[in-house]
Design a protein around this motif. Sequence first.
Motif, PDB file in Angstrom:
ATOM      1  N   GLY A 172     -12.159   9.639  23.915  1.00 55.93           N
ATOM      2  CA  GLY A 172     -10.628   9.529  23.983  1.00 55.93           C
ATOM      3  C   GLY A 172     -10.080   9.919  25.211  1.00 55.93           C
ATOM      4  O   GLY A 172     -10.765   9.515  26.258  1.00 55.93           O
ATOM      5  N   SER A 173      -8.827  10.350  25.330  1.00 55.05           N
ATOM      6  CA  SER A 173      -8.297  10.414  26.412  1.00 55.05           C
ATOM      7  C   SER A 173      -8.747  11.697  27.392  1.00 55.05           C
ATOM      8  O   SER A 173      -8.348  11.784  28.706  1.00 55.05           O
ATOM      9  CB  SER A 173      -6.786  10.656  26.489  1.00 55.05           C
ATOM     10  OG  SER A 173      -6.189   9.481  25.744  1.00 55.05           O
ATOM     11  N   THR A 174      -9.734  12.345  26.924  1.00 55.81           N
ATOM     12  CA  THR A 174     -10.451  13.422  27.870  1.00 55.81           C
ATOM     13  C   THR A 174     -11.040  12.604  28.929  1.00 55.81           C
ATOM     14  O   THR A 174     -11.321  13.138  30.154  1.00 55.81           O
ATOM     15  CB  THR A 174     -11.387  14.261  27.240  1.00 55.81           C
ATOM     16  OG1 THR A 174     -12.289  13.498  26.502  1.00 55.81           O
ATOM     17  CG2 THR A 174     -10.451  15.106  26.139  1.00 55.81           C
ATOM     18  N   PRO A 209      -9.802   6.548  11.658  1.00 50.21           N
ATOM     19  CA  PRO A 209      -9.374   7.701  11.819  1.00 50.21           C
ATOM     20  C   PRO A 209      -9.906   8.190  13.133  1.00 50.21           C
ATOM     21  O   PRO A 209     -10.254   7.525  14.111  1.00 50.21           O
ATOM     22  CB  PRO A 209     -10.555   8.488  10.855  1.00 50.21           C
ATOM     23  CG  PRO A 209     -11.635   7.379  10.716  1.00 50.21           C
ATOM     24  CD  PRO A 209     -10.743   6.171  10.878  1.00 50.21           C
ATOM     25  N   SER A 210      -9.319   9.597  13.691  1.00 51.39           N
ATOM     26  CA  SER A 210      -9.634   9.930  15.193  1.00 51.39           C
ATOM     27  C   SER A 210     -10.084  11.241  15.267  1.00 51.39           C
ATOM     28  O   SER A 210      -9.831  11.959  14.427  1.00 51.39           O
ATOM     29  CB  SER A 210      -8.309   9.913  15.948  1.00 51.39           C
ATOM     30  OG  SER A 210      -7.215  10.432  15.176  1.00 51.39           O
ATOM     31  N   ALA A 245      -9.462  10.250  19.757  1.00 50.03           N
ATOM     32  CA  ALA A 245     -10.629   9.342  19.896  1.00 50.03           C
ATOM     33  C   ALA A 245     -10.737   8.840  18.469  1.00 50.03           C
ATOM     34  O   ALA A 245     -11.156   9.299  17.659  1.00 50.03           O
ATOM     35  CB  ALA A 245     -11.805  10.130  20.433  1.00 50.03           C
ATOM     36  N   GLU A 246     -10.400   7.461  18.490  1.00 49.77           N
ATOM     37  CA  GLU A 246     -10.508   6.521  17.415  1.00 49.77           C
ATOM     38  C   GLU A 246     -11.823   6.236  17.274  1.00 49.77           C
ATOM     39  O   GLU A 246     -12.713   6.168  18.057  1.00 49.77           O
ATOM     40  CB  GLU A 246      -9.682   5.620  17.335  1.00 49.77           C
ATOM     41  CG  GLU A 246      -8.074   5.495  17.422  1.00 49.77           C
ATOM     42  CD  GLU A 246      -7.427   4.349  17.296  1.00 49.77           C
ATOM     43  OE1 GLU A 246      -8.009   3.440  17.707  1.00 49.77           O
ATOM     44  OE2 GLU A 246      -6.158   4.333  17.259  1.00 49.77           O
ATOM     45  N   TYR A 247     -12.257   6.091  15.966  1.00 52.01           N
ATOM     46  CA  TYR A 247     -13.707   5.945  15.577  1.00 52.01           C
ATOM     47  C   TYR A 247     -13.665   5.041  14.318  1.00 52.01           C
ATOM     48  O   TYR A 247     -12.605   5.304  13.380  1.00 52.01           O
ATOM     49  CB  TYR A 247     -14.661   7.000  15.662  1.00 52.01           C
ATOM     50  CG  TYR A 247     -14.343   7.973  14.161  1.00 52.01           C
ATOM     51  CD1 TYR A 247     -15.054   8.032  13.202  1.00 52.01           C
ATOM     52  CD2 TYR A 247     -13.497   9.025  14.552  1.00 52.01           C
ATOM     53  CE1 TYR A 247     -14.856   8.994  12.194  1.00 52.01           C
ATOM     54  CE2 TYR A 247     -13.166   9.816  13.728  1.00 52.01           C
ATOM     55  CZ  TYR A 247     -13.742   9.766  12.356  1.00 52.01           C
ATOM     56  OH  TYR A 247     -13.678  10.919  11.232  1.00 52.01           O
TER      57      TYR A 247
END
Length: 568
Positions: free
Chosen positions: A328-330, A529-530, A520-522
């Motif tokens: 994700g955004s990390t 979900p994320s 973080a979407e998966y």
Amino acid sequence: MSDPIVPFRDSGAQWEKPHRGRRRVVIIVLVSVLVLALAAGGAGYLLLRTVGSPQQTAASYLTAWQKGDYPAMNQVSIGKPAGGLAGPLRLAATQLGMRRLHLVLGRVTQNGGSATAGFTATADLASGHVWTYRGQLALVKQNRHWWVSWSPAAIYPALRGGERFVLSAVWPARGQVLASDGTVLSSAAAVAESGSISLLTGNVVAATAAQAKALGAPYQKGDLIGQGGIEQAYQSLLAGRPALIIRIEGPGKKVDATAVRFPATPGHNVQTSLDLRYQLAASHAVSSAATSKWVDMVVLQPSTGRVLAVVERPGGFDRALQGIFPPGSTFKIVTASALTKKGLRPATTVQCPPTVNIGGRTFHNFDNEHLGTTSLLNAFAVSCNTTFAMLAAQHLTGSELHSMAEEFGFNQKPALGIPAVLGKFSTPHQPVDMAADAFGQGTDLVNPLSQAAEAAAVQDGTWRPPQLVISPAPQQSAQPHKLSSALLNALRPMMRAVVTSGTAAGVGLPPGVYGKTGTAEYGSGRNPPSHAWFIGYRGNLAFAVLVEGGGVGADASAPIANAFLRRV
């Protein structure tokens, strides 16, 4: 006129002066006969000559034995069993628990059609002992070749047909797995305080028959062995070496000879970098978290790369060190670093629309938020996906983003002493893939170990491979490397802004925290979900918290980090 000279003749024969050419023919014929006679004798010698030597045969036999090339041994042996040498040699190796065998040919003596070849055998045993003994091969000459005349004595001089090796062992006290301060981690008391410790240390159990067989002699069913974690990875070191007797037994368990006796060597301790102060603080923060989702957390020391704490809820598979998840955004830490190399700075003006189409795919911000025209620092702080997708597609190549990811440890192999992985990154080749990777929703994958190491690199200025077992320390293939001052001068204020004015501003984190949230979407579907991420550092502590399927990083993961930091 004088009369011509007429040769003298008698009634039985005639004589006349030989012609010179005729004499030459006679000489050539005689020489040819001699050459043919000599050649015939030489051919007979070649046909009768012995091929090779006892030294060559013995050397070939020992070389094949060391390699485990039983067919090659069969080719130079006579007197072998009907099934060949593989059976008795493998059986002897199993009885001894032999792991490796080194053989050196010694003196070879010949007496007519027989010879003996001495050799030295050095056998590494599963017990940890090294058994060195002198052996001897009997050789005979048959059919113009030298052969090893095989018998069980070719394995060990005192071994006879129908006999076998038998090992008896008494194991010494087992070594312990220790924390950095010497506290015993491999104890029921330590595990009771933090159950996650057992994921790292493993357990000590009584061996099953199958486990004992896999370890090899002298292990037997019921012997204490490590199962999982450090206890298994460092089994031979922790177990030490037993007092060992190798005997030769005949039928009916009759002891025919004692080959060798070895004294016991106590087990050695294995020291880790775990610090119970931080381990227990992390355990409390995770166990008291409001979420019912699975939680994985790693704490590192930036100045050394040492792992200070690892916590899982629930236990089972060690997802913090071996799991793999979208960042994700990390991942914007990596993307922002690559953009810095292109000249962008925290104050650089950028755009943050609610959506953007790149390569035919629409990318959006969380809840379609938008800032319009803003600074790179602010876009990072509020985690604007569209900003980073556009900037990456406009300014970066796939190889540039790949190179920067590797500066933060992606695609490196960690050496913790137990199984672990770091981040994985594949070079994007299309703008749409670059855009997705730029905010952690492409093919880039991480876990809390890799993300804690990433945050630690920003704090210390050097990316370091994480360490867990520090004595005896495993050999590291990944090496530390410094990050540029321009990169650090950009990242540090942006990570601080995440906490002071960005996505983590409402968490109530203590002073001096730098961080980055991630959602973080998966999976698939319109509303997948994320995972919830929060990574960062404070002083000489770096951390990564993942709540699997937890949703928003600021809501699910950052509060756990907050609870941890307020206990240390």
